[in-house]
Design an enzyme around this catalytic site. Structure first.
Site, short mmCIF file in Angstrom:
data_model
loop_
_atom_site.label_atom_id
_atom_site.label_comp_id
_atom_site.label_asym_id
_atom_site.label_seq_id
_atom_site.Cartn_x
_atom_site.Cartn_y
_atom_site.Cartn_z
N ASP A 22 -3.10 34.83 38.34
CA ASP A 22 -2.33 33.65 38.73
C ASP A 22 -2.26 33.54 40.26
OD1 ASP A 22 -0.41 35.59 39.45
OD2 ASP A 22 0.55 35.47 37.48
N SER A 23 -1.17 32.98 40.78
CA SER A 23 -1.09 32.76 42.23
C SER A 23 -1.17 34.06 43.03
CB SER A 23 0.20 32.02 42.59
OG SER A 23 1.33 32.74 42.09
N ILE A 24 -0.72 35.17 42.42
CA ILE A 24 -0.72 36.43 43.19
C ILE A 24 -2.15 36.92 43.36
CG2 ILE A 24 0.23 38.77 43.30
CD1 ILE A 24 2.55 37.78 41.51
N GLN A 29 -3.76 33.97 45.97
CA GLN A 29 -3.37 34.15 47.37
C GLN A 29 -3.84 35.49 47.95
OE1 GLN A 29 0.90 33.72 47.38
NE2 GLN A 29 0.82 31.62 46.60
N HIS A 33 6.37 36.38 45.04
CA HIS A 33 5.06 36.58 45.66
C HIS A 33 5.11 37.74 46.65
CE1 HIS A 33 4.80 32.45 44.11
NE2 HIS A 33 3.56 32.82 43.83
#
Lengths: 242, 242
Positions: A10-12, A15, A191
């Site tokens: 996912d976003s982790i 990024q 995050h």
């Protein structure tokens, strides 16, 4: 073709190539040996990840990745009563979705090293502060995630890894072993800070190195091996195999 | 297959995925659109880079990269009288080697965007300090590189870009426009600090964005486009084309 490590999450994961990011650190340490492929999808849960499986890991691929990190759960664990309710996936379904992702990759190639990573812990105060910084007085009072609920997802992730005999990283537990983990490792309660990213990259690289990745050969000669007068020698020896 | 950007160069490219690195910044900004492939070779000059051309850019490749950065010269410009004399390549040969690299890539695909990047400036005092920190009293007294000589290589790099109608980044000039560039942008008088990396990534991204790379489509739906009740809708629409 050079070996590939694929980072799926996912976003982790998405990024993870920002400054100090864990994905870039993995790409750096294995540069000239392995290509690191970024497949991070901000906001995704495991239910939505299933729609991508055949696109990201096509069964006809000639060269399956040597390793895949699977790093979901932070969104599955969003609470039904919070702002992320659309992302919520029940914990049992989360575990079964992870199992389907692993099985798909293992069908592609039994030799692919699959690493399961749990979601990081949640700092609820950090989440509240972040919501207020974004929405002011309009920020929701009910939490979007709790550390306890996310912990249940982390537990099932680790359980599945044990069932399937896969290496796993219990980020949820590991981070909480450190005093002040809330601000040290998390930027908005969820995050990762550069220090939080370093925890992930160290654990991932440890598993990869145990699997022998650091012993993989360089693609081309190190410059110290090149004879300035007869450079072709080093290249004739090493490039034949590439 | 997703479009690829390939970064071809010496140590300043190889190290570009370290924390704050310019390569990772490019990978981050185009994530979910383009894959960034790292092909950096510490210590290499353009003469040695020619040996890699057919391996890194095979002429039978089905999917040539959409863009390539070519970032050599820092080692070509090593002085014949210094510790890096093995790496020295005369400036005229440097220019012709660069031309051969460009022509090879353009033979692969006329549509590949080729960007030439000059070596950064040299801080001779920084080089001396670095040599002393490594070798103490045994550090060589004669410089391995000078800013003036490296400037001549930068000039030929830019001249070639003009001849061939390619975009280029004159890092040698650009960095020296800033007060205190010696310590601000260079960590050892040659390699880049995070601030120096940021100069490169900003310039590279500017050229890529002018070529329309930021308008490239995302591979899969943004999570905001996914209907929690009917997730398949968003995927059916967008995945058909992938």
């Amino acid at each position: 073709m050079r070996p590939q490590i694929l980072l799926f999450g996912d976003s982790i994961t998405q990024q993870s190539f920002r400054s100090g990011g864990w994905g870039a650190a993995v790409a750096d340490i294995y540069s000239r040996k392995v290509d690191v492929v970024l497949r991070g999808y901000g906001g995704y849960n495991t239910r939505w990840a299933l729609f991508l499986l055949h696109h990201i890991f096509p069964l006809v691929s000639a060269t399956p990745p040597v390793a895949v990190t699977i790093f979901f759960g932070a969104n599955d664990a969003a609470l039904l009563g919070g702002t992320g309710k659309k992302q919520h996936v029940p914990v049992n379904e989360y575990k079964e979705n992870l199992r389907r992702i692993v099985q798909h990759i293992k069908n592609l190639s039994r030799n692919t090293l699959v690493v399961l990573i749990t979601p990081p812990p949640i700092d609820q105060q950090g989440r509240r502060e972040f919501a207020r910084s974004q929405y002011g007085d309009k920020a929701s009072e009910s939490p979007d995630r709790t550390n306890e609920v996310t912990g249940a997802y982390a537990e099932e992730c680790v359980n599945l890894a044990k069932e399937l005999g896969l290496p796993s990283i219990n980020l949820w537990s590991k981070m909480q072993e450190n005093e002040g983990w809330q601000k040290k490792f998390l930027s908005d309660g969820l995050h990762l800070t550069p220090e939080g990213n370093a925890v992930v990259s160290q654990e991932v690289i440890k598993i990869f190195d145990e699997a022998g990745f650091s012993d993989l050969p360089y693609d081309f000669p190190q410059h110290s091996e090149i004879d300035g007068e007869n450079p072709e020698k080093a290249f004739l020896q090493q490039c034949a195999a590439v």
